[in-house]
Design a protein around this motif. Structure first.
Motif, PDB file in Angstrom:
ATOM      1  N   MET A 169       0.812  -1.187   0.000  1.00  0.00           N
ATOM      2  CA  MET A 169       0.000   0.000   0.000  1.00  0.00           C
ATOM      3  C   MET A 169       0.863   1.261   0.000  1.00  0.00           C
ATOM      4  SD  MET A 169      -3.323   0.678   0.372  1.00  0.00           S
ATOM      5  CE  MET A 169      -4.385   1.981   0.764  1.00  0.00           C
ATOM      6  N   GLU A 170       2.008   1.224   0.703  1.00  0.00           N
ATOM      7  CA  GLU A 170       2.871   2.400   0.736  1.00  0.00           C
ATOM      8  C   GLU A 170       3.360   2.782  -0.647  1.00  0.00           C
ATOM      9  OE1 GLU A 170       6.128   2.921   3.466  1.00  0.00           O
ATOM     10  OE2 GLU A 170       4.971   1.788   4.939  1.00  0.00           O
ATOM     11  N   SER A 171       3.783   1.806  -1.462  1.00  0.00           N
ATOM     12  CA  SER A 171       4.280   2.122  -2.793  1.00  0.00           C
ATOM     13  C   SER A 171       3.194   2.735  -3.651  1.00  0.00           C
ATOM     14  CB  SER A 171       4.888   0.884  -3.456  1.00  0.00           C
ATOM     15  OG  SER A 171       3.880  -0.088  -3.640  1.00  0.00           O
ATOM     16  N   SER A 172       1.958   2.333  -3.449  1.00  0.00           N
ATOM     17  CA  SER A 172       0.844   2.919  -4.191  1.00  0.00           C
ATOM     18  C   SER A 172       0.669   4.388  -3.813  1.00  0.00           C
ATOM     19  CB  SER A 172      -0.439   2.137  -3.913  1.00  0.00           C
ATOM     20  OG  SER A 172      -1.533   2.802  -4.478  1.00  0.00           O
ATOM     21  N   GLN A 173       0.797   4.693  -2.516  1.00  0.00           N
ATOM     22  CA  GLN A 173       0.650   6.077  -2.072  1.00  0.00           C
ATOM     23  C   GLN A 173       1.794   6.937  -2.614  1.00  0.00           C
ATOM     24  OE1 GLN A 173       0.435   5.574   2.151  1.00  0.00           O
ATOM     25  NE2 GLN A 173      -1.814   5.536   2.157  1.00  0.00           N
ATOM     26  N   ALA A 174       2.997   6.389  -2.643  1.00  0.00           N
ATOM     27  CA  ALA A 174       4.145   7.134  -3.178  1.00  0.00           C
ATOM     28  C   ALA A 174       3.925   7.436  -4.652  1.00  0.00           C
ATOM     29  CB  ALA A 174       5.434   6.352  -2.978  1.00  0.00           C
ATOM     30  N   GLY A 175       3.418   6.467  -5.405  1.00  0.00           N
ATOM     31  CA  GLY A 175       3.131   6.677  -6.817  1.00  0.00           C
ATOM     32  C   GLY A 175       2.057   7.719  -7.018  1.00  0.00           C
ATOM     33  N   ASP A 176       1.023   7.708  -6.149  1.00  0.00           N
ATOM     34  CA  ASP A 176      -0.050   8.696  -6.246  1.00  0.00           C
ATOM     35  C   ASP A 176       0.469  10.105  -6.000  1.00  0.00           C
ATOM     36  OD1 ASP A 176      -1.887   6.730  -6.823  1.00  0.00           O
ATOM     37  OD2 ASP A 176      -2.659   6.581  -4.764  1.00  0.00           O
ATOM     38  N   SER A 177       1.374  10.261  -5.036  1.00  0.00           N
ATOM     39  CA  SER A 177       1.873  11.607  -4.739  1.00  0.00           C
ATOM     40  C   SER A 177       2.696  12.146  -5.911  1.00  0.00           C
ATOM     41  CB  SER A 177       2.701  11.612  -3.446  1.00  0.00           C
ATOM     42  OG  SER A 177       3.894  10.885  -3.629  1.00  0.00           O
ATOM     43  N   LYS A 178       3.414  11.277  -6.639  1.00  0.00           N
ATOM     44  CA  LYS A 178       4.188  11.735  -7.799  1.00  0.00           C
ATOM     45  C   LYS A 178       3.249  12.163  -8.921  1.00  0.00           C
ATOM     46  CE  LYS A 178       8.462   9.439  -6.942  1.00  0.00           C
ATOM     47  NZ  LYS A 178       9.653  10.174  -7.174  1.00  0.00           N
ATOM     48  N   ARG A 179       2.116  11.523  -9.053  1.00  0.00           N
ATOM     49  CA  ARG A 179       1.165  11.884 -10.109  1.00  0.00           C
ATOM     50  C   ARG A 179       0.496  13.223  -9.832  1.00  0.00           C
ATOM     51  NH1 ARG A 179      -1.656   6.722  -9.651  1.00  0.00           N
ATOM     52  NH2 ARG A 179       0.086   5.356  -9.908  1.00  0.00           N
ATOM     53  N   ASN A 180       0.517  13.679  -8.589  1.00  0.00           N
ATOM     54  CA  ASN A 180      -0.136  14.936  -8.239  1.00  0.00           C
ATOM     55  C   ASN A 180       0.793  16.134  -8.348  1.00  0.00           C
ATOM     56  OD1 ASN A 180      -2.554  13.642  -7.694  1.00  0.00           O
ATOM     57  ND2 ASN A 180      -1.982  13.234  -5.569  1.00  0.00           N
ATOM     58  N   SER A 185       2.792  19.161  -9.985  1.00  0.00           N
ATOM     59  CA  SER A 185       2.592  20.046 -11.130  1.00  0.00           C
ATOM     60  C   SER A 185       3.773  19.902 -12.079  1.00  0.00           C
ATOM     61  CB  SER A 185       2.479  21.500 -10.666  1.00  0.00           C
ATOM     62  OG  SER A 185       3.749  21.962 -10.241  1.00  0.00           O
ATOM     63  N   PHE A 186       3.629  20.420 -13.278  1.00  0.00           N
ATOM     64  CA  PHE A 186       4.728  20.376 -14.248  1.00  0.00           C
ATOM     65  C   PHE A 186       5.959  21.095 -13.686  1.00  0.00           C
ATOM     66  CE2 PHE A 186       6.975  22.106 -17.978  1.00  0.00           C
ATOM     67  CZ  PHE A 186       7.338  20.895 -18.554  1.00  0.00           C
ATOM     68  N   LEU A 187       5.739  22.245 -13.045  1.00  0.00           N
ATOM     69  CA  LEU A 187       6.853  22.995 -12.465  1.00  0.00           C
ATOM     70  C   LEU A 187       7.530  22.195 -11.356  1.00  0.00           C
ATOM     71  CD1 LEU A 187       8.533  25.543 -12.468  1.00  0.00           C
ATOM     72  CD2 LEU A 187       6.856  26.589 -10.954  1.00  0.00           C
ATOM     73  N   ASP A 188       6.753  21.478 -10.552  1.00  0.00           N
ATOM     74  CA  ASP A 188       7.342  20.624  -9.514  1.00  0.00           C
ATOM     75  C   ASP A 188       8.255  19.572 -10.134  1.00  0.00           C
ATOM     76  OD1 ASP A 188       5.989  21.934  -7.452  1.00  0.00           O
ATOM     77  OD2 ASP A 188       4.281  20.544  -7.529  1.00  0.00           O
ATOM     78  N   LEU A 189       7.831  18.986 -11.238  1.00  0.00           N
ATOM     79  CA  LEU A 189       8.649  17.979 -11.917  1.00  0.00           C
ATOM     80  C   LEU A 189       9.927  18.596 -12.476  1.00  0.00           C
ATOM     81  CD1 LEU A 189       5.892  15.971 -13.812  1.00  0.00           C
ATOM     82  CD2 LEU A 189       7.250  15.206 -11.844  1.00  0.00           C
ATOM     83  N   VAL A 190       9.807  19.774 -13.073  1.00  0.00           N
ATOM     84  CA  VAL A 190      10.989  20.464 -13.602  1.00  0.00           C
ATOM     85  C   VAL A 190      11.966  20.749 -12.467  1.00  0.00           C
ATOM     86  CG1 VAL A 190      11.810  22.630 -14.624  1.00  0.00           C
ATOM     87  CG2 VAL A 190       9.830  21.447 -15.605  1.00  0.00           C
ATOM     88  N   ASN A 191      11.463  21.237 -11.344  1.00  0.00           N
ATOM     89  CA  ASN A 191      12.329  21.537 -10.207  1.00  0.00           C
ATOM     90  C   ASN A 191      13.009  20.283  -9.670  1.00  0.00           C
ATOM     91  OD1 ASN A 191      12.010  24.322 -10.166  1.00  0.00           O
ATOM     92  ND2 ASN A 191      10.151  24.195  -8.927  1.00  0.00           N
ATOM     93  N   GLN A 192      12.341  19.148  -9.690  1.00  0.00           N
ATOM     94  CA  GLN A 192      12.954  17.898  -9.249  1.00  0.00           C
ATOM     95  C   GLN A 192      14.066  17.472 -10.205  1.00  0.00           C
ATOM     96  OE1 GLN A 192      10.082  14.795  -8.668  1.00  0.00           O
ATOM     97  NE2 GLN A 192       9.512  15.544  -6.646  1.00  0.00           N
TER      98      GLN A 192
END
Length: 116
Positions: free
Chosen positions: A1-12, A14-21
């Motif tokens: 269940m934890e890995s599912s929650q981690a995957g969900d948080s990455k899907r949420n 924003s594009f700018l958040d991904l660029v910053n990462q």
């Protein structure tokens, strides 16, 4: 269940958040020096901009060995100063005559064909 929650948080993200990462490049300490002889870090990079104007955006970063190769290109193609001009930082740019997208594309096409 934890890995599912981690995957969900990455899907949420924003594009700018991904660029910053993904933006994990850090400029060396001497970045922006007006004296290229001060480049001491082996991974030093120099800003490449459309023009020498301080307001011109940086479109890339070049290693010193790439700058040395650009010095061999035809005159009137690039501006590679020995030192920064007063009030600006050291940067490489296109020559002022290379002032349109089509001219820059042509210069880069020829450069890539020669360097291939």
């Amino acid at each position: 269940m934890e890995s599912s929650q981690a995957g969900d948080s990455k899907r949420n993200l924003s594009f700018l958040d991904l660029v910053n990462q993904c933006n994990n490049f850090h400029l060396p300490a001497n970045h922006g020096s007006d004296d290229p002889t001060a480049f001491t870090h082996r991974d030093y990079v120099v800003p490449w901009s459309l023009s020498q104007s301080p307001s011109s955006p940086v479109i890339g970063l070049l290693k010193p060995e790439t700058i040395d190769a650009l010095r061999q290109e035809p005159e009137g193609t690039f501006i590679i100063p020995e030192r920064a001009t007063s009030g600006s930082r050291y940067r490489v740019s296109f020559h002022p005559s290379i002032n349109s997208p089509s001219k820059r594309t042509d210069v880069m096409k020829k450069l890539c064909e020669r360097w291939r």
